[in-house]
Write a protein that holds these residues in place. Structure first.
Motif, mmCIF file in Angstrom:
data_model
loop_
_atom_site.group_PDB
_atom_site.id
_atom_site.type_symbol
_atom_site.label_atom_id
_atom_site.label_comp_id
_atom_site.label_asym_id
_atom_site.label_seq_id
_atom_site.Cartn_x
_atom_site.Cartn_y
_atom_site.Cartn_z
ATOM 1 N N THR A 155 0.825 -1.203 0.000
ATOM 2 C CA THR A 155 0.000 0.000 0.000
ATOM 3 C C THR A 155 0.858 1.251 0.000
ATOM 4 O O THR A 155 0.552 2.234 -0.692
ATOM 5 C CB THR A 155 -0.930 0.011 1.235
ATOM 6 N N ASP A 156 1.931 1.221 0.772
ATOM 7 C CA ASP A 156 2.855 2.364 0.806
ATOM 8 C C ASP A 156 3.437 2.626 -0.586
ATOM 9 O O ASP A 156 3.609 3.781 -1.001
ATOM 10 C CB ASP A 156 3.988 2.107 1.798
ATOM 11 N N GLU A 157 3.737 1.549 -1.307
ATOM 12 C CA GLU A 157 4.287 1.692 -2.665
ATOM 13 C C GLU A 157 3.259 2.317 -3.609
ATOM 14 O O GLU A 157 3.584 3.222 -4.387
ATOM 15 C CB GLU A 157 4.711 0.318 -3.190
ATOM 16 N N PHE A 158 2.022 1.830 -3.529
ATOM 17 C CA PHE A 158 0.972 2.375 -4.387
ATOM 18 C C PHE A 158 0.654 3.825 -4.017
ATOM 19 O O PHE A 158 0.338 4.638 -4.892
ATOM 20 C CB PHE A 158 -0.289 1.520 -4.293
ATOM 21 N N ASP A 159 0.732 4.124 -2.728
ATOM 22 C CA ASP A 159 0.503 5.497 -2.281
ATOM 23 C C ASP A 159 1.578 6.413 -2.871
ATOM 24 O O ASP A 159 1.296 7.553 -3.275
ATOM 25 C CB ASP A 159 0.520 5.559 -0.750
ATOM 26 N N GLY A 160 2.799 5.913 -2.926
ATOM 27 C CA GLY A 160 3.880 6.671 -3.548
ATOM 28 C C GLY A 160 3.620 6.892 -5.025
ATOM 29 O O GLY A 160 3.893 7.976 -5.569
ATOM 30 N N ASN A 161 3.075 5.871 -5.692
ATOM 31 C CA ASN A 161 2.719 6.002 -7.104
ATOM 32 C C ASN A 161 1.659 7.080 -7.302
ATOM 33 O O ASN A 161 1.694 7.841 -8.283
ATOM 34 C CB ASN A 161 2.191 4.672 -7.650
ATOM 35 N N ALA A 162 0.722 7.118 -6.360
ATOM 36 C CA ALA A 162 -0.360 8.108 -6.438
ATOM 37 C C ALA A 162 0.195 9.526 -6.344
ATOM 38 O O ALA A 162 -0.280 10.438 -7.042
ATOM 39 C CB ALA A 162 -1.381 7.858 -5.331
ATOM 40 N N ILE A 163 1.174 9.703 -5.480
ATOM 41 C CA ILE A 163 1.812 11.019 -5.334
ATOM 42 C C ILE A 163 2.508 11.415 -6.635
ATOM 43 O O ILE A 163 2.417 12.558 -7.080
ATOM 44 C CB ILE A 163 2.810 11.007 -4.165
ATOM 45 N N ASP A 164 3.183 10.445 -7.251
ATOM 46 C CA ASP A 164 3.856 10.706 -8.532
ATOM 47 C C ASP A 164 2.840 11.062 -9.618
ATOM 48 O O ASP A 164 3.080 11.965 -10.435
ATOM 49 C CB ASP A 164 4.666 9.482 -8.968
ATOM 50 N N ASP A 165 1.702 10.339 -9.619
ATOM 51 C CA ASP A 165 0.647 10.619 -10.591
ATOM 52 C C ASP A 165 0.113 12.034 -10.422
ATOM 53 O O ASP A 165 -0.148 12.744 -11.401
ATOM 54 C CB ASP A 165 -0.509 9.621 -10.435
#
Length: 215
Positions: A155-165
């Motif tokens: 989840t932390d990884e996907f949350d990081g992806n969301a920030i990049d998006d």
């Protein structure tokens, strides 16, 4: 430790909450999946059909939340803290409603979603996190604390992806390809998507806290 002992003594009563949490997570995942399909829809007729399905998922989320509260009122002894049960159920309902509301904003603002790749990327990130919610609810029921920990890391990884998006979306919005009104509309859509992802992360964090208290 006491609750774990109680859970072994009353498995049939306690399991109802975990089963309802799993059902709520599955419903939320279907909601996120349908939302992603709407963004990727090829024609307006399909979009309308999928939007109707979203409304049904919202109704189901309300029903599941109501069932959890009814069981909470009927059971004196619960497998996990009563406050955690109520909070977890409320967050799952809030997440489903947020996804449905985001789709409603897309329709109201008449955004041409096919021109915004960042929006699709954010929807996929939300879809991936919602899948983790199903896994983590099952792990909570199975008392699989290792799997819960792994799910939190994902989840932390996907949350990081969301920030990049989001950063990419902001950059694109101010690239000169959009007029001021479209920028304001897109910012509102992304704010709503960011909120949905934040709620998802909060759910995973809460499950992690519950598992730690139960170890």
């Amino acid at each position: 430790m006491l609750r774990k002992l109680i859970r072994t003594m009353l498995p049939s009563k306690g399991s109802v909450f975990f089963n309802l949490f799993i059902e709520a997570a599955q419903n939320t995942h279907q909601t996120a999946e349908t939302f992603a399909s709407i963004i990727n829809a090829k024609n307006s007729a399909n979009e309308i059909k999928l939007s109707c399905e979203l409304f049904q998922f919202k109704q189901k989320a309300n029903a599941i939340n109501k069932n959890i509260l009814v069981e909470l009122n009927n059971q004196f002894i619960t497998p996990i803290d009563r406050g955690d049960i109520q909070k977890l159920s409320g967050l799952m309902l809030k997440l489903t409603k947020k996804i449905v509301k985001t789709n409603a904003k897309l329709k109201i603002y008449a955004i041409d979603i096919k021109t915004d790749d960042c929006l699709m990327s954010s929807a996929i990130t939300l879809l991936n996190i919602s899948k983790i919610l199903v896994e983590i609810m099952q792990a909570l029921k199975d008392e699989n604390y290792e799997k819960i920990s792994i799910a939190e890391q994902k989840t932390d990884e996907f949350d990081g992806n969301a920030i990049d998006d989001l950063r990419k979306a902001v950059s694109e919005m101010y690239s000169g390809n959009y007029d001021v009104m479209t920028i304001l509309k897109l910012k509102e859509i992304y704010k709503s998507l960011e909120s949905a992802i934040d709620i998802s992360v909060a759910i995973v964090d809460l499950v992690m806290q519950i598992s730690i208290k139960d170890m």
